[in-house]
Motif scaffolding. Structure first.
Motif, mmCIF file in Angstrom:
data_model
loop_
_atom_site.group_PDB
_atom_site.id
_atom_site.type_symbol
_atom_site.label_atom_id
_atom_site.label_comp_id
_atom_site.label_asym_id
_atom_site.label_seq_id
_atom_site.Cartn_x
_atom_site.Cartn_y
_atom_site.Cartn_z
ATOM 1 N N UNK A 1 -6.385 13.124 -15.322
ATOM 2 C CA UNK A 1 -6.011 12.120 -14.321
ATOM 3 C C UNK A 1 -4.955 12.623 -13.331
ATOM 4 N N UNK A 2 -4.970 13.927 -13.056
ATOM 5 C CA UNK A 2 -4.018 14.492 -12.092
ATOM 6 C C UNK A 2 -4.150 13.781 -10.752
ATOM 7 N N UNK A 3 -3.007 13.465 -10.169
ATOM 8 C CA UNK A 3 -2.961 12.677 -8.942
ATOM 9 C C UNK A 3 -3.239 13.558 -7.724
ATOM 10 N N UNK A 4 -4.106 13.079 -6.833
ATOM 11 C CA UNK A 4 -4.345 13.771 -5.564
ATOM 12 C C UNK A 4 -4.271 12.779 -4.408
ATOM 13 N N UNK A 5 -4.441 13.270 -3.188
ATOM 14 C CA UNK A 5 -4.321 12.412 -2.021
ATOM 15 C C UNK A 5 -5.368 11.314 -1.987
ATOM 16 N N UNK A 6 -6.577 11.630 -2.428
ATOM 17 C CA UNK A 6 -7.646 10.639 -2.443
ATOM 18 C C UNK A 6 -7.252 9.421 -3.279
ATOM 19 N N UNK A 7 -6.652 9.658 -4.433
ATOM 20 C CA UNK A 7 -6.244 8.565 -5.320
ATOM 21 C C UNK A 7 -5.121 7.748 -4.699
ATOM 22 N N UNK A 8 -4.139 8.437 -4.150
ATOM 23 C CA UNK A 8 -2.998 7.729 -3.549
ATOM 24 C C UNK A 8 -3.451 6.855 -2.385
ATOM 25 N N UNK A 9 -4.370 7.377 -1.582
ATOM 26 C CA UNK A 9 -4.848 6.602 -0.428
ATOM 27 C C UNK A 9 -5.626 5.357 -0.837
ATOM 28 N N UNK A 10 -6.225 5.382 -2.005
ATOM 29 C CA UNK A 10 -6.923 4.192 -2.499
ATOM 30 C C UNK A 10 -5.946 3.150 -3.045
ATOM 31 N N UNK A 11 -4.860 3.620 -3.638
ATOM 32 C CA UNK A 11 -3.922 2.700 -4.295
ATOM 33 C C UNK A 11 -3.101 1.901 -3.290
ATOM 34 N N UNK A 12 -2.671 2.540 -2.214
ATOM 35 C CA UNK A 12 -1.795 1.874 -1.243
ATOM 36 C C UNK A 12 -2.345 0.529 -0.749
ATOM 37 N N UNK A 13 -3.586 0.486 -0.232
ATOM 38 C CA UNK A 13 -4.089 -0.797 0.292
ATOM 39 C C UNK A 13 -4.161 -1.885 -0.775
ATOM 40 N N UNK A 14 -4.468 -1.495 -2.021
ATOM 41 C CA UNK A 14 -4.538 -2.491 -3.086
ATOM 42 C C UNK A 14 -3.163 -3.082 -3.375
ATOM 43 N N UNK A 15 -2.149 -2.227 -3.427
ATOM 44 C CA UNK A 15 -0.795 -2.742 -3.650
ATOM 45 C C UNK A 15 -0.406 -3.716 -2.548
ATOM 46 N N UNK A 16 -0.747 -3.375 -1.327
ATOM 47 C CA UNK A 16 -0.457 -4.241 -0.188
ATOM 48 C C UNK A 16 -1.184 -5.572 -0.339
ATOM 49 N N UNK A 17 -2.441 -5.509 -0.681
ATOM 50 C CA UNK A 17 -3.269 -6.708 -0.843
ATOM 51 C C UNK A 17 -2.717 -7.606 -1.952
ATOM 52 N N UNK B 1 4.302 6.412 -2.205
ATOM 53 C CA UNK B 1 3.672 5.566 -3.226
ATOM 54 C C UNK B 1 4.660 5.248 -4.340
ATOM 55 N N UNK B 2 5.384 6.257 -4.810
ATOM 56 C CA UNK B 2 6.378 6.046 -5.864
ATOM 57 C C UNK B 2 7.457 5.063 -5.411
ATOM 58 N N UNK B 3 7.901 5.217 -4.163
ATOM 59 C CA UNK B 3 8.938 4.327 -3.637
ATOM 60 C C UNK B 3 8.419 2.898 -3.508
ATOM 61 N N UNK B 4 7.163 2.741 -3.151
ATOM 62 C CA UNK B 4 6.576 1.405 -3.056
ATOM 63 C C UNK B 4 6.541 0.731 -4.422
ATOM 64 N N UNK C 1 4.971 -3.245 7.204
ATOM 65 C CA UNK C 1 3.832 -3.214 8.110
ATOM 66 C C UNK C 1 4.121 -2.365 9.347
ATOM 67 N N UNK C 2 5.379 -1.902 9.476
ATOM 68 C CA UNK C 2 5.748 -1.109 10.646
ATOM 69 C C UNK C 2 5.211 0.315 10.557
ATOM 70 N N UNK C 3 5.024 0.827 9.348
ATOM 71 C CA UNK C 3 4.445 2.154 9.139
ATOM 72 C C UNK C 3 3.004 1.954 8.682
ATOM 73 N N UNK C 4 2.031 2.633 9.285
ATOM 74 C CA UNK C 4 0.631 2.441 8.906
ATOM 75 C C UNK C 4 0.392 2.710 7.422
#
Length: 488
Positions: A80-96, A149-152, A44-47
């Motif tokens: 299904x090539x990965x772009x920034x839009x996709x990565x930004x959607x995945x992060x909050x869900x993983x956190x949740x 994202x990969x590291x998470x 939670x220290x990094x946005x």
């Protein structure tokens, strides 16, 4: 052990329930196994990255089926090539989901029938790089987002499963390789094709490629050779091989797993592993015997020029060696030299250092002409053409140039990861087939071939593919001596 813990199945839900959470799921258990203490929650220290105005709608779909949470990459027309839009959607869900007591398992898959993910959207990055320093910085930022994202995923505190059904390359490998369970099917096409576009095998390739058996990782990285279907299992890329027709049934079964409150993460992983084993298949091994010996013989060197000389001198696998030489001659000389250095250094990097170092390397490649040229030649030009690399030969790529790729570029901050987890070997590597190093250790205790095979088959819970791989390794790496098997 799994048998000491009970887990049950729930009745099959109607199809409409998949978008609603299950009302009765157990509390999250404490992680008590020391092997998993390195796994950490998303910091939670990094946005946490969030969606931006202009991000594509519905390029990732999220669903709930009882305790299963699914991430479906949804750009089938672009494989299904990965772009920034996709990565930004995945992060909050993983956190949740990491916080949720109702979420037990995370599943990653791709929409359509052709690919999990064919890589990052490098065509967009190459065009962006042509805008100069600002565009190159933006491209580097994307890689930072992707690597975080990969590291998470690599350090996630709950079981993660990836369906490598179809093309799984580049960015798709990053979303898969660091998960405890990587499911190959008859449609799987695995590759790290970065040297073909003037780049390097990133997304954690520095970590997992050098840890594959022998020089398999070096071979795959430099040549971009593809592994089809079950061969990804035998190479150590996948943990299970299933037929694509059963994936929906596997998803259903996984969603029905209910873990006792006191079951720690390793126990939960064991339960998932046992479920996967019920659907596993076995097919012949191809990357074996004389070919594997030739790969180890030719790709063991620390200079690309030495590898090429070994291939030119190869006698037992002449046809393969000639084909490999032709392949390497079309690759970016800079990419080849940087990649080989990356793999040799990566043997000692932990998972966190891996992504931080790769971020620096990626930033330097965004400033190098080969990346734009390689992407244009292979992916944008119609028809594709041979890239004109700068410099054009290995001899022109100096040691100083290679060294420069491993330095942090000017005006670029180091990568800040969103998880504090770290380790030097995958804590979940036991779910893959046994490695040659494991087999060697057992053989050096003067075991017979029969006892060795039996040991690993029983240790794996009768896993498909274990007997075949151990038998191949014994045939290739051992001889019969006075005291039984002798490793050579």
């Amino acid at each position: 052990m799994l048998l000491r813990h009970s887990f049950s199945r729930l009745p099959s839900p109607p199809s409409w329930i998949s978008r609603f959470p299950s009302p009765a799921m157990p509390l999250r258990a404490k992680v008590t196994n020391p092997a998993f203490q390195a796994t950490a929650s998303i910091s939670t220290s990094v946005p946490i990255p969030k969606e931006l105005p202009g991000d594509e709608p519905d390029d990732v779909l999220f669903n709930t089926l009882y305790g299963l949470r699914s991430i479906e990459l949804n750009r089938p027309k672009k494989l299904n090539s990965l772009n920034g839009s996709m990565a930004r959607k995945i992060f909050p869900r993983l956190k949740e989901w990491e916080k949720s007591h109702l979420a037990n398992i995370v599943l990653i898959s791709g929409a359509g029938s052709k690919a999990l993910c064919a890589g990052g959207d490098v065509a967009a990055l190459a065009l962006q790089n042509e805008q100069g320093e600002e565009g190159q910085r933006a491209s580097t930022d994307f890689f930072g987002l992707e690597y975080s994202l990969d590291h998470s995923i690599a350090t996630y505190s709950k079981p993660v499963i990836s369906f490598m059904d179809g093309i799984t390359m580049g960015g798709g490998v990053g979303l898969s390789m660091h998960a405890p369970f990587r499911i190959a099917t008859e449609k799987t096409v695995f590759a790290m094709p970065e040297t073909t576009i003037g780049f390097f095998p990133d997304v954690g390739g520095s970590f997992f490629l050098p840890r594959l058996d022998g020089e398999t990782g070096t071979y795959l990285a430099l040549t971009s050779e593809r592994l089809n279907g079950v061969q990804a299992l035998y190479a150590g890329i996948a943990t299970h091989f299933l037929h694509s027709s059963v994936l929906s049934s596997v998803t259903q079964r996984l969603s029905e797993l209910v873990f006792p409150d006191n079951l720690d993460l390793p126990g939960r992983l064991d339960a998932v592993n046992k479920t996967m084993a019920e659907f596993s298949l076995e097919e012949p091994m191809l990357l074996a015997g004389g070919l594997r010996e030739a790969i180890d013989r030719c790709f063991k060197f620390n200079q690309v020029e030495e590898i090429i000389a070994a291939l030119e001198s190869e006698q037992e696998q002449k046809e393969w060696a000639q084909k490999t030489l032709e392949t390497l001659s079309t690759r970016s000389p800079t990419s080849l030299k940087v990649t080989l250095r990356q793999l040799r250094l990566g043997k000692k990097w932990g998972i966190s250092e891996t992504f931080k170092r790769e971020y620096d390397i990626a930033g330097n490649f965004m400033r190098h002409p080969d990346f734009v040229e390689g992407v244009k030649a292979r992916l944008i030009s119609k028809p594709a053409r041979q890239a004109e690399w700068q410099p054009a030969t290995l001899q022109e790529v100096s040691q100083e140039t290679v060294d420069g790729f491993f330095a942090t570029p000017e005006n670029q901050q180091g990568l800040q990861l969103l998880s504090e987890g770290d380790y030097n070997r995958y804590p979940h590597e036991r779910f893959a087939l046994p490695s040659e190093a494991e087999i060697e250790k057992f053989v050096r205790q003067s075991r017979s071939a029969r006892e060795t095979i039996q040991h690993f088959v029983e240790k794996s819970g009768q896993k498909e593919g274990v007997a075949e791989k151990v038998s191949e390794v014994l045939a290739r790496r051992t001889t019969i001596g006075q005291n039984g098997l002798e490793w050579r």
